[in-house]
Design a protein around this motif. Sequence first.
Motif, PDB file in Angstrom:
ATOM      1  N   TRP A 100      -5.447 -14.301  -9.009  1.00  0.00           N
ATOM      2  CA  TRP A 100      -4.474 -13.246  -8.687  1.00  0.00           C
ATOM      3  C   TRP A 100      -5.060 -12.263  -7.685  1.00  0.00           C
ATOM      4  O   TRP A 100      -4.389 -11.853  -6.739  1.00  0.00           O
ATOM      5  CB  TRP A 100      -4.072 -12.502  -9.962  1.00  0.00           C
ATOM      6  CG  TRP A 100      -2.944 -11.533  -9.755  1.00  0.00           C
ATOM      7  CD1 TRP A 100      -1.607 -11.785  -9.880  1.00  0.00           C
ATOM      8  CD2 TRP A 100      -3.060 -10.163  -9.355  1.00  0.00           C
ATOM      9  NE1 TRP A 100      -0.872 -10.661  -9.600  1.00  0.00           N
ATOM     10  CE2 TRP A 100      -1.735  -9.637  -9.270  1.00  0.00           C
ATOM     11  CE3 TRP A 100      -4.126  -9.320  -9.071  1.00  0.00           C
ATOM     12  CZ2 TRP A 100      -1.469  -8.331  -8.907  1.00  0.00           C
ATOM     13  CZ3 TRP A 100      -3.865  -8.004  -8.700  1.00  0.00           C
ATOM     14  CH2 TRP A 100      -2.558  -7.517  -8.624  1.00  0.00           C
ATOM     15  N   TYR A 104      -3.480 -11.191  -4.061  1.00  0.00           N
ATOM     16  CA  TYR A 104      -3.124  -9.781  -3.847  1.00  0.00           C
ATOM     17  C   TYR A 104      -3.886  -9.217  -2.644  1.00  0.00           C
ATOM     18  O   TYR A 104      -3.302  -8.528  -1.796  1.00  0.00           O
ATOM     19  CB  TYR A 104      -3.448  -8.971  -5.096  1.00  0.00           C
ATOM     20  CG  TYR A 104      -3.187  -7.487  -4.932  1.00  0.00           C
ATOM     21  CD1 TYR A 104      -1.898  -6.979  -5.004  1.00  0.00           C
ATOM     22  CD2 TYR A 104      -4.245  -6.601  -4.679  1.00  0.00           C
ATOM     23  CE1 TYR A 104      -1.659  -5.620  -4.834  1.00  0.00           C
ATOM     24  CE2 TYR A 104      -4.016  -5.249  -4.517  1.00  0.00           C
ATOM     25  CZ  TYR A 104      -2.714  -4.761  -4.585  1.00  0.00           C
ATOM     26  OH  TYR A 104      -2.480  -3.417  -4.403  1.00  0.00           O
ATOM     27  N   ARG A 118       1.860  -7.623  -5.187  1.00  0.00           N
ATOM     28  CA  ARG A 118       1.792  -8.033  -6.593  1.00  0.00           C
ATOM     29  C   ARG A 118       2.870  -9.079  -6.897  1.00  0.00           C
ATOM     30  O   ARG A 118       2.595 -10.087  -7.556  1.00  0.00           O
ATOM     31  CB  ARG A 118       1.990  -6.809  -7.501  1.00  0.00           C
ATOM     32  CG  ARG A 118       0.844  -5.810  -7.500  1.00  0.00           C
ATOM     33  CD  ARG A 118       1.029  -4.805  -8.637  1.00  0.00           C
ATOM     34  NE  ARG A 118       0.114  -3.685  -8.499  1.00  0.00           N
ATOM     35  CZ  ARG A 118       0.432  -2.510  -7.966  1.00  0.00           C
ATOM     36  NH1 ARG A 118       1.673  -2.285  -7.550  1.00  0.00           N
ATOM     37  NH2 ARG A 118      -0.478  -1.553  -7.871  1.00  0.00           N
ATOM     38  N   ALA A 121       2.069 -12.445  -5.260  1.00  0.00           N
ATOM     39  CA  ALA A 121       0.970 -13.130  -5.949  1.00  0.00           C
ATOM     40  C   ALA A 121       1.473 -13.772  -7.243  1.00  0.00           C
ATOM     41  O   ALA A 121       1.162 -14.939  -7.527  1.00  0.00           O
ATOM     42  CB  ALA A 121      -0.159 -12.149  -6.235  1.00  0.00           C
ATOM     43  N   ASP A 122       2.255 -13.039  -8.019  1.00  0.00           N
ATOM     44  CA  ASP A 122       2.797 -13.584  -9.269  1.00  0.00           C
ATOM     45  C   ASP A 122       3.684 -14.798  -8.994  1.00  0.00           C
ATOM     46  O   ASP A 122       3.609 -15.816  -9.698  1.00  0.00           O
ATOM     47  CB  ASP A 122       3.608 -12.512 -10.000  1.00  0.00           C
ATOM     48  CG  ASP A 122       2.743 -11.385 -10.558  1.00  0.00           C
ATOM     49  OD1 ASP A 122       1.519 -11.611 -10.725  1.00  0.00           O
ATOM     50  OD2 ASP A 122       3.276 -10.289 -10.803  1.00  0.00           O
ATOM     51  N   LEU A 125       1.541 -17.901  -7.833  1.00  0.00           N
ATOM     52  CA  LEU A 125       0.751 -18.458  -8.926  1.00  0.00           C
ATOM     53  C   LEU A 125       1.632 -19.281  -9.859  1.00  0.00           C
ATOM     54  O   LEU A 125       1.222 -20.333 -10.367  1.00  0.00           O
ATOM     55  CB  LEU A 125       0.059 -17.337  -9.704  1.00  0.00           C
ATOM     56  CG  LEU A 125      -1.110 -16.662  -8.973  1.00  0.00           C
ATOM     57  CD1 LEU A 125      -1.487 -15.363  -9.662  1.00  0.00           C
ATOM     58  CD2 LEU A 125      -2.307 -17.605  -8.911  1.00  0.00           C
ATOM     59  N   ALA A 134      -4.518 -17.190 -13.785  1.00  0.00           N
ATOM     60  CA  ALA A 134      -4.452 -16.115 -12.795  1.00  0.00           C
ATOM     61  C   ALA A 134      -5.592 -15.110 -12.931  1.00  0.00           C
ATOM     62  O   ALA A 134      -6.106 -14.601 -11.929  1.00  0.00           O
ATOM     63  CB  ALA A 134      -3.108 -15.386 -12.901  1.00  0.00           C
TER      64      ALA A 134
END
Length: 349
Positions: A100, A104, A118, A121-122, A125, A134
């Motif tokens: 993660w 980010y 954020r 990235a979420d 993933l 993560a």
Amino acid sequence: MTRPSDTTAVEVRGLVKHYGETRALDGVDLDVREGTVLGVLGPNGAGKTTLVRCLSTLVVPDAGTATVAGYDVVREPRALRRVIGLTGQYASVDEKLSGWENLYMIGRLLDLSRRDARRRADELLERFSLAEAAGRAVLTYSGGMRRRLDLAASMIGRPAVLYLDEPTTGLDPRSRNEVWDEITRLVADGATVLLTTQYMEEAERLAHELTVVDRGRVIAAGRVDELKAKVGGRTLQVRPVDPADLPAMARALADSGLDGIAGSTVVPEDGLLYVPILSDEQLTAVVGLLATRGFGITHIGTHLPSLDEVFLAITGEKSSPAAGATAGSSNDSSNDSSTGTSTVEEVTA
């Protein structure tokens, strides 16, 4: 799903790059349409990676022009870097950071807000099946996980054009399939991909068009089926009701004088007669001749050369049609790095 566009996303003309006495690129021309995958094939040292490095502004070409997403790669490198993504041959993620944190950080470097970095990235993933890992340091990731993370990192900024330089080298089959699925989704969403690879199966599965490079030059280009057609057309496979008829069928064709029929090959262990053909007319003529001579036929099929055979033929090591027809399946299973997928049309009597 986004349909491929007629607009050119990447246009390269006469690209040249020297490394000392070595001419890594020797006047390369190519075009990539928006929303498509261009597969760039070639042996080691052919110039594939140098091409990617030039188009991603990492290396300045010595001559020629290249425009990507409307930007000149030499005159507008800063603007271009904001609309492209790159996954090189080796994962370039920070092993001490978590998955993660890697994503980010790259999002922030690309000027995404904290909130957007954020969220992105979420999202990535999750898409790359890395959500459960993560928070773990990348040092603990498997090779396939690192590769997927590296590919996710190249997509943080939603690039209009993505360069993938042998992205699945060294991956196990499951990880490779996951990467292929994600590339397919990317293109469906409208991205343009330039993919260098030595995996024939990868090129055949993903690429809309192919460019074959050798010694810094483009030596062939076109759709997969077009390149296959250039390498000897199809091979007609005929299985008689009585295998003992195979020699007589071959003699009948040899004595027939049919236009364009160069000969046939009997493979008793397969129970098949292989006949090279270049057109549907020749196929009809061969089948019609055998029928009028009274031979009972239980199976008729056609075999296109595998992409593996096409590559070897274009680069100077051509396989015979019969050899390709009989050996294709065993080659596929024994050498994963040079897999070819044959196209077969069948009519079973």
